[in-house]
Design a protein around this motif. Structure first.
Motif, PDB file in Angstrom:
ATOM      1  N   ALA A  44      42.334  46.094  43.074  1.00 60.64           N
ATOM      2  CA  ALA A  44      43.563  46.507  43.257  1.00 60.64           C
ATOM      3  C   ALA A  44      44.297  46.634  44.537  1.00 60.64           C
ATOM      4  CB  ALA A  44      43.335  48.277  42.989  1.00 60.64           C
ATOM      5  N   ARG A  45      45.660  46.357  44.586  1.00 58.58           N
ATOM      6  CA  ARG A  45      46.486  46.325  45.753  1.00 58.58           C
ATOM      7  C   ARG A  45      46.481  47.295  46.240  1.00 58.58           C
ATOM      8  NH1 ARG A  45      51.905  44.225  43.692  1.00 58.58           N
ATOM      9  NH2 ARG A  45      50.791  44.168  41.582  1.00 58.58           N
ATOM     10  N   LYS A  46      46.250  48.637  45.806  1.00 61.33           N
ATOM     11  CA  LYS A  46      46.398  49.733  46.633  1.00 61.33           C
ATOM     12  C   LYS A  46      44.952  50.777  46.037  1.00 61.33           C
ATOM     13  CE  LYS A  46      51.373  50.665  46.746  1.00 61.33           C
ATOM     14  NZ  LYS A  46      52.529  51.672  46.456  1.00 61.33           N
ATOM     15  N   PRO A  47      44.572  51.471  47.137  1.00 65.66           N
ATOM     16  CA  PRO A  47      43.146  51.977  46.738  1.00 65.66           C
ATOM     17  C   PRO A  47      43.314  52.687  45.470  1.00 65.66           C
ATOM     18  CG  PRO A  47      43.813  52.537  48.898  1.00 65.66           C
ATOM     19  CD  PRO A  47      44.812  51.856  48.319  1.00 65.66           C
ATOM     20  N   ALA A  48      42.379  52.653  44.421  1.00 69.56           N
ATOM     21  CA  ALA A  48      42.358  53.089  43.247  1.00 69.56           C
ATOM     22  C   ALA A  48      40.837  53.110  42.376  1.00 69.56           C
ATOM     23  CB  ALA A  48      43.249  52.227  42.126  1.00 69.56           C
TER      24      ALA A  48
ATOM     25  N   SER B  41      43.427  52.433  35.479  1.00 64.59           N
ATOM     26  CA  SER B  41      43.318  52.375  36.867  1.00 64.59           C
ATOM     27  C   SER B  41      44.261  53.558  37.395  1.00 64.59           C
ATOM     28  CB  SER B  41      44.190  51.176  37.236  1.00 64.59           C
ATOM     29  OG  SER B  41      44.346  51.167  38.805  1.00 64.59           O
ATOM     30  N   ALA B  42      43.828  54.396  38.294  1.00 68.60           N
ATOM     31  CA  ALA B  42      44.453  55.601  38.803  1.00 68.60           C
ATOM     32  C   ALA B  42      44.220  55.564  40.566  1.00 68.60           C
ATOM     33  CB  ALA B  42      43.684  56.840  38.265  1.00 68.60           C
ATOM     34  N   GLN B  43      45.245  55.525  41.084  1.00 73.60           N
ATOM     35  CA  GLN B  43      45.492  55.843  42.484  1.00 73.60           C
ATOM     36  C   GLN B  43      45.524  57.135  43.062  1.00 73.60           C
ATOM     37  OE1 GLN B  43      49.234  53.771  43.363  1.00 73.60           O
ATOM     38  NE2 GLN B  43      48.511  51.830  42.600  1.00 73.60           N
ATOM     39  N   ILE B  44      44.303  57.562  42.766  1.00 73.55           N
ATOM     40  CA  ILE B  44      43.850  59.156  42.996  1.00 73.55           C
ATOM     41  C   ILE B  44      42.756  59.065  44.142  1.00 73.55           C
ATOM     42  CG2 ILE B  44      45.013  60.032  40.962  1.00 73.55           C
ATOM     43  CD1 ILE B  44      42.028  60.126  39.833  1.00 73.55           C
ATOM     44  N   THR B  45      42.643  58.163  45.055  1.00 73.33           N
ATOM     45  CA  THR B  45      41.551  58.248  45.911  1.00 73.33           C
ATOM     46  C   THR B  45      41.790  59.175  47.067  1.00 73.33           C
ATOM     47  OG1 THR B  45      42.419  56.257  47.279  1.00 73.33           O
ATOM     48  CG2 THR B  45      41.009  55.611  45.540  1.00 73.33           C
ATOM     49  N   ASP B  46      42.770  59.581  47.527  1.00 72.93           N
ATOM     50  CA  ASP B  46      43.058  60.452  48.681  1.00 72.93           C
ATOM     51  C   ASP B  46      42.297  61.827  48.330  1.00 72.93           C
ATOM     52  OD1 ASP B  46      44.391  58.612  50.197  1.00 72.93           O
ATOM     53  OD2 ASP B  46      46.236  59.129  49.233  1.00 72.93           O
ATOM     54  N   LEU B  47      42.476  62.258  47.016  1.00 71.82           N
ATOM     55  CA  LEU B  47      41.974  63.565  46.871  1.00 71.82           C
ATOM     56  C   LEU B  47      40.760  63.789  46.052  1.00 71.82           C
ATOM     57  CD1 LEU B  47      45.731  65.358  45.864  1.00 71.82           C
ATOM     58  CD2 LEU B  47      44.204  65.578  48.032  1.00 71.82           C
ATOM     59  N   TYR B  48      40.346  62.704  45.551  1.00 74.73           N
ATOM     60  CA  TYR B  48      39.071  62.671  44.433  1.00 74.73           C
ATOM     61  C   TYR B  48      38.023  61.630  45.026  1.00 74.73           C
ATOM     62  CZ  TYR B  48      42.746  65.299  41.980  1.00 74.73           C
ATOM     63  OH  TYR B  48      43.457  66.103  41.581  1.00 74.73           O
ATOM     64  N   THR B  49      37.017  61.932  44.711  1.00 69.06           N
ATOM     65  CA  THR B  49      35.782  60.726  44.813  1.00 69.06           C
ATOM     66  C   THR B  49      35.489  60.569  43.271  1.00 69.06           C
ATOM     67  OG1 THR B  49      34.001  62.406  44.797  1.00 69.06           O
ATOM     68  CG2 THR B  49      34.926  62.157  47.057  1.00 69.06           C
ATOM     69  N   PRO B  50      34.782  59.517  42.938  1.00 72.71           N
ATOM     70  CA  PRO B  50      34.295  59.008  41.753  1.00 72.71           C
ATOM     71  C   PRO B  50      33.424  60.049  41.290  1.00 72.71           C
ATOM     72  CG  PRO B  50      34.320  57.199  43.161  1.00 72.71           C
ATOM     73  CD  PRO B  50      34.602  58.219  44.074  1.00 72.71           C
TER      74      PRO B  50
END
Length: 118
Positions: free
Chosen positions: A34-38, A55-64
């Motif tokens: 992905a171009r942006k963290p996702a 694809s979800a750009q939610i990496t700032d608040l969540y871990t897998p």
């Protein structure tokens, strides 16, 4: 002026066409292409709809690991969209906080996967 103040008014029929459903995250993994963290999410929407990927750009608040088992709200009637090597099959919803991080839109009680927002 706020974003809501500039949005055109829609009718009930317009809202009914957007199919927002609850799903349970089965798996989440990083999406390095992905171009942006996702993350790539696999979400179970119950027997009527099944499992879909997003694809979800939610990496700032969540871990897998923190996403697996969570309920999310997603639009399931958008056409599939190619995002790098992934064919995204739904749009998981969220809200930007003051720092621009995305917080998931989630139900505040346990509801069955596939339940439609009305």
């Amino acid at each position: 002026m706020t974003e809501a103040a500039t949005a055109p008014t829609i009718g009930w029929d317009d809202f009914q066409r957007v199919e927002l459903r609850v799903g349970r995250v089965l798996s989440a993994r990083t999406f390095p292409e992905a171009r942006k963290p996702a993350y790539v999410l696999e979400v179970d929407f119950g027997p009527e709809i099944g499992v879909r990927r997003s694809s979800a750009q939610i990496t700032d608040l969540y871990t897998p690991e923190s996403l697996v088992g969570r309920l999310v709200v997603a639009v399931v009637n958008f056409p599939p969209r190619q995002i790098g090597p992934l064919m995204s099959q739904c749009l998981v919803t969220g809200f930007h906080d003051a720092q621009g991080r995305v917080a998931l839109c989630v139900p505040d009680a346990d509801v069955p996967p596939g339940t439609r927002l009305l």
